[in-house]
Scaffold this motif. Structure first.
Motif, short mmCIF file in Angstrom:
data_model
loop_
_atom_site.label_atom_id
_atom_site.label_comp_id
_atom_site.label_asym_id
_atom_site.label_seq_id
_atom_site.Cartn_x
_atom_site.Cartn_y
_atom_site.Cartn_z
N PRO A 131 -30.33 52.21 66.08
CA PRO A 131 -30.91 51.57 64.81
C PRO A 131 -30.28 49.67 64.32
O PRO A 131 -29.17 49.56 65.28
N GLY A 132 -30.61 48.60 64.25
CA GLY A 132 -30.07 47.13 63.93
C GLY A 132 -29.40 47.32 62.55
O GLY A 132 -29.14 49.08 62.24
N GLY A 133 -29.06 46.21 61.99
CA GLY A 133 -28.34 46.59 60.66
C GLY A 133 -29.90 46.84 59.54
O GLY A 133 -31.05 46.71 59.54
N CYS A 134 -29.33 46.29 58.43
CA CYS A 134 -30.87 47.05 57.58
C CYS A 134 -30.05 46.55 56.50
O CYS A 134 -29.14 45.30 56.04
N ALA A 135 -31.05 46.15 55.30
CA ALA A 135 -31.09 45.01 54.16
C ALA A 135 -29.83 45.63 53.33
O ALA A 135 -29.30 45.03 52.93
N ILE A 136 -28.88 46.49 53.46
CA ILE A 136 -27.76 47.58 52.72
C ILE A 136 -26.73 47.47 53.22
O ILE A 136 -26.07 48.35 53.25
N GLY A 137 -26.59 46.63 54.53
CA GLY A 137 -24.74 46.74 55.93
C GLY A 137 -25.32 46.89 56.84
O GLY A 137 -26.71 46.79 57.83
N ALA A 138 -24.42 47.46 57.58
CA ALA A 138 -24.46 47.39 59.30
C ALA A 138 -24.99 48.57 59.39
O ALA A 138 -26.01 48.57 60.32
N THR A 343 -19.45 52.25 47.22
CA THR A 343 -18.27 52.15 47.59
C THR A 343 -18.48 52.62 49.23
O THR A 343 -18.27 53.37 49.72
N VAL A 344 -20.06 53.28 49.28
CA VAL A 344 -21.11 53.51 50.22
C VAL A 344 -21.07 52.74 51.18
O VAL A 344 -21.03 53.04 52.28
N PHE A 345 -21.85 51.95 50.42
CA PHE A 345 -22.63 50.83 51.14
C PHE A 345 -21.97 49.73 51.13
O PHE A 345 -21.08 49.18 50.09
N GLU A 346 -21.63 48.29 52.58
CA GLU A 346 -21.47 47.41 52.19
C GLU A 346 -21.89 46.50 51.26
O GLU A 346 -21.12 45.17 50.75
N ASN A 347 -23.31 46.49 51.32
CA ASN A 347 -23.75 45.12 50.99
C ASN A 347 -25.23 45.61 50.16
O ASN A 347 -26.03 45.87 50.82
N ARG A 348 -25.03 46.73 49.12
CA ARG A 348 -26.65 46.66 48.77
C ARG A 348 -26.13 46.46 47.34
O ARG A 348 -27.00 47.41 46.12
N PHE A 349 -26.17 45.21 46.95
CA PHE A 349 -26.83 44.18 46.05
C PHE A 349 -27.29 43.32 46.05
O PHE A 349 -27.79 42.28 44.89
N ILE A 362 -25.07 39.03 35.49
CA ILE A 362 -24.33 39.98 36.31
C ILE A 362 -23.90 38.83 37.64
O ILE A 362 -23.95 38.10 38.29
N THR A 363 -22.44 39.50 37.83
CA THR A 363 -21.51 38.46 38.86
C THR A 363 -20.92 39.58 39.23
O THR A 363 -20.38 40.66 38.97
N ILE A 364 -20.83 38.91 40.73
CA ILE A 364 -20.67 40.50 41.95
C ILE A 364 -19.19 39.27 42.64
O ILE A 364 -18.94 38.42 42.47
N ASP A 365 -18.32 41.00 42.31
CA ASP A 365 -16.96 40.34 43.01
C ASP A 365 -16.96 41.23 44.14
O ASP A 365 -16.52 43.18 43.45
#
Ligand code: UD1
Length: 435
Positions: A131-138, A343-349, A362-365
């Motif tokens: 599986p490649g990357g996906c919308a919510i992270g590697a 804390t589970v996936f790195e790009n889930r915003f 909303i602010t993302i930090d």
């Protein structure tokens, strides 16, 4: 279904083909009773597990979802016969005729990797697209592969595919660096036919892992400890037929619970598993909702306003990452400031930019979203980026003022059974436009 017409369950909902839209007129409060569907994340590994035996397997409470269609298509590709009658699905794989899960299938559903363990265990070989990357992270599968090697499989990566071969798997102690749900499931399925004992440490404790273990034990496997972080599997020579049920979908249940609070409603969810949504129940009570629980029923009554609460996602039994996006939609109309940590996936915003187009502040930090509640969201055209993100946009649309048009609806059809029908039954003004 069957060999001739694979994957026709839920016809016309093949992922990526439909460009349907969902239109919501916000402002109706949800009221009434609905029934929870079977869990996607339990159905997928359990259907993959049917590859481990040449006998018939019968499963009840199987949800009608695009992702279930995809795994059925994959099973048929591999040589399985599949029949269905409503929520009952029967499958038999007398002979595995093909060892390959193609890129075409795996790219539409990462969980296709779940056939790797069963194929290697049953036939000694498998070729599964990475599986490649996906919308919510590697979302790598390195832990699946490392554990399979530890069970004695030879792994090679060639042309974007994992090629696994073995002359026979041998039980071994396995430690997972990170708790991985499908990793635990894949290795549990491989180990049931390995020679000797396998001990999985730091195993995922999700209820779906437990459901899979119960089904495997029904087939004759010897698994203890599923549902805890140490699972002990004594290999057996062969597995037989089974009849069992898919648990109810805790993410769907949770999504409807959040929808009830967000719209100021009063909703009863039947045939659900209250013990599987305890982290959410605690957070929604903290946010001011009243929640009454009976054996298989949850009633959620919204409070006079939504109190802002902080949320951090964790593996089960912590707050699920699969409900984070929906919770952000709720906090968007909270009475103060809420910090949501993923804390589970790195790009889930990915949902956050779309929510901001509806007026959310909303602010993302890093892995934190700082959500300042506003009085009301405003309807807007929005785009679904992944399954749970699209659910959060539907929820936001239900509570927003005016019209929300959600595009790329196929994401939501992967994991929610007839969501607009269920929401309409609760009084939402929501419809699908087929295109
Ligand atoms: C499953 C669920 C998904 C849910 C997720 C977390 C299914 C079909 N999907 O996905 O809905 O959001 O659990 O609850 O059940 N990781 C590695 N290496 C690996 C495997 C995982 O580093 O080999 C990392 C991932 O990148 C992630 C974390 O481990 O950061 C947890 O992922 P994992 O539990 O494996 O998620 P999935 O099983 O893919």
């Amino acid at each position: 279904i069957g060999r001739e017409r694979p994957g026709l369950w839920g016809e016309g909902k093949e992922q990526g083909v439909g460009v349907d839209k969902i239109i919501i007129e916000g402002g109706e409060l949800l009221k009434g009773t609905i029934r929870a569907s079977g869990a996607k994340n339990a159905a997928l590994p359990i259907l993959a597990a049917s590859l481990l035996t040449e006998e018939w397997c019968t499963f009840h409470n199987v949800p009608d979802l695009v992702d279930v269609n995809t795994i059925v298509r994959l099973l048929v590709d591999l040589g399985s016969e599949v029949e269905r009658d409503g929520a009952v699905l029967r499958t038999r794989t007398r002979r595995v005729g093909n060892w390959e899960a193609s890129y075409d299938l795996v790219k539409t559903m990462r969980a296709s990797i779940l056939v790797l363990g069963p194929l290697v265990a049953r036939t000694g070989k498998a070729r599964v697209s990475l599986p490649g990357g996906c919308a919510i992270g590697a979302r790598p599968v390195n832990l699946h592969l490392k554990a399979l090697q530890e069970l004695g499989a030879h792994i090679e990566l060639r042309d974007g595919y994992v090629e696994a071969t073995t002359a026979g798997l041998k039980g071994a102690p396995i430690y997972f660096d990170t708790s991985t749900v499908t990793g635990t499931e894949n290795i549990m399925m491989a180990a049931v036919l390995a020679e000797g004992t396998t001990i999985l440490k730091n195993a995922a404790r999700e209820p779906e892992v437990e459901n899979l273990a119960l089904i495997l034990n029904g087939m004759g496997a010897k698994i203890r400890g599923a549902g805890t972080d140490e699972i002990i599997i004594e290999g057996v020579e062969a597995l037989g037929s089974v009849e069992g049920s898919i648990i109810s979908d805790r993410v769907e249940t949770g999504t409807f619970m959040i929808a009830a609070v967000l719209t100021g409603g009063d909703v009863v969810i039947e045939d659900c598993e209250p013990g599987h949504v305890e982290a959410l129940v605690a957070k929604l009570r903290e946010a001011g909702a009243q929640i009454d629980i009976k054996e298989k029923t949850i009633r959620i009554t919204a409070g006079p306003n939504v109190r802002s609460v902080d949320v951090t996602t964790h593996p089960y039994p912590g707050f699920p990452t699969d409900l984070q996006a929906q919770m952000v939609a709720l906090m968007a109309v909270g009475n103060g400031i809420s910090v949501v940590r993923e804390t589970v996936f790195e790009n889930r915003f990915m949902h956050i930019n779309e929510l901001m187009r509806m007026g959310a502040e909303i602010t993302i930090d890093g892995n934190r979203a700082i959500v300042r509640g506003v009085e009301r969201l405003k309807g807007a055209p929005v785009m679904a980026t992944d399954l749970r993100a699209s659910a959060s946009l539907v929820l936001a649309g239900l509570s927003a003022e005016g019209k929300t048009e959600l595009e790329r609806v196929y994401h939501i059809d992967r994991g929610y059974e007839r969501i607009e029908e269920k929401l309409s039954r609760l009084g939402a003004n929501i419809r699908r436009i087929k295109q």
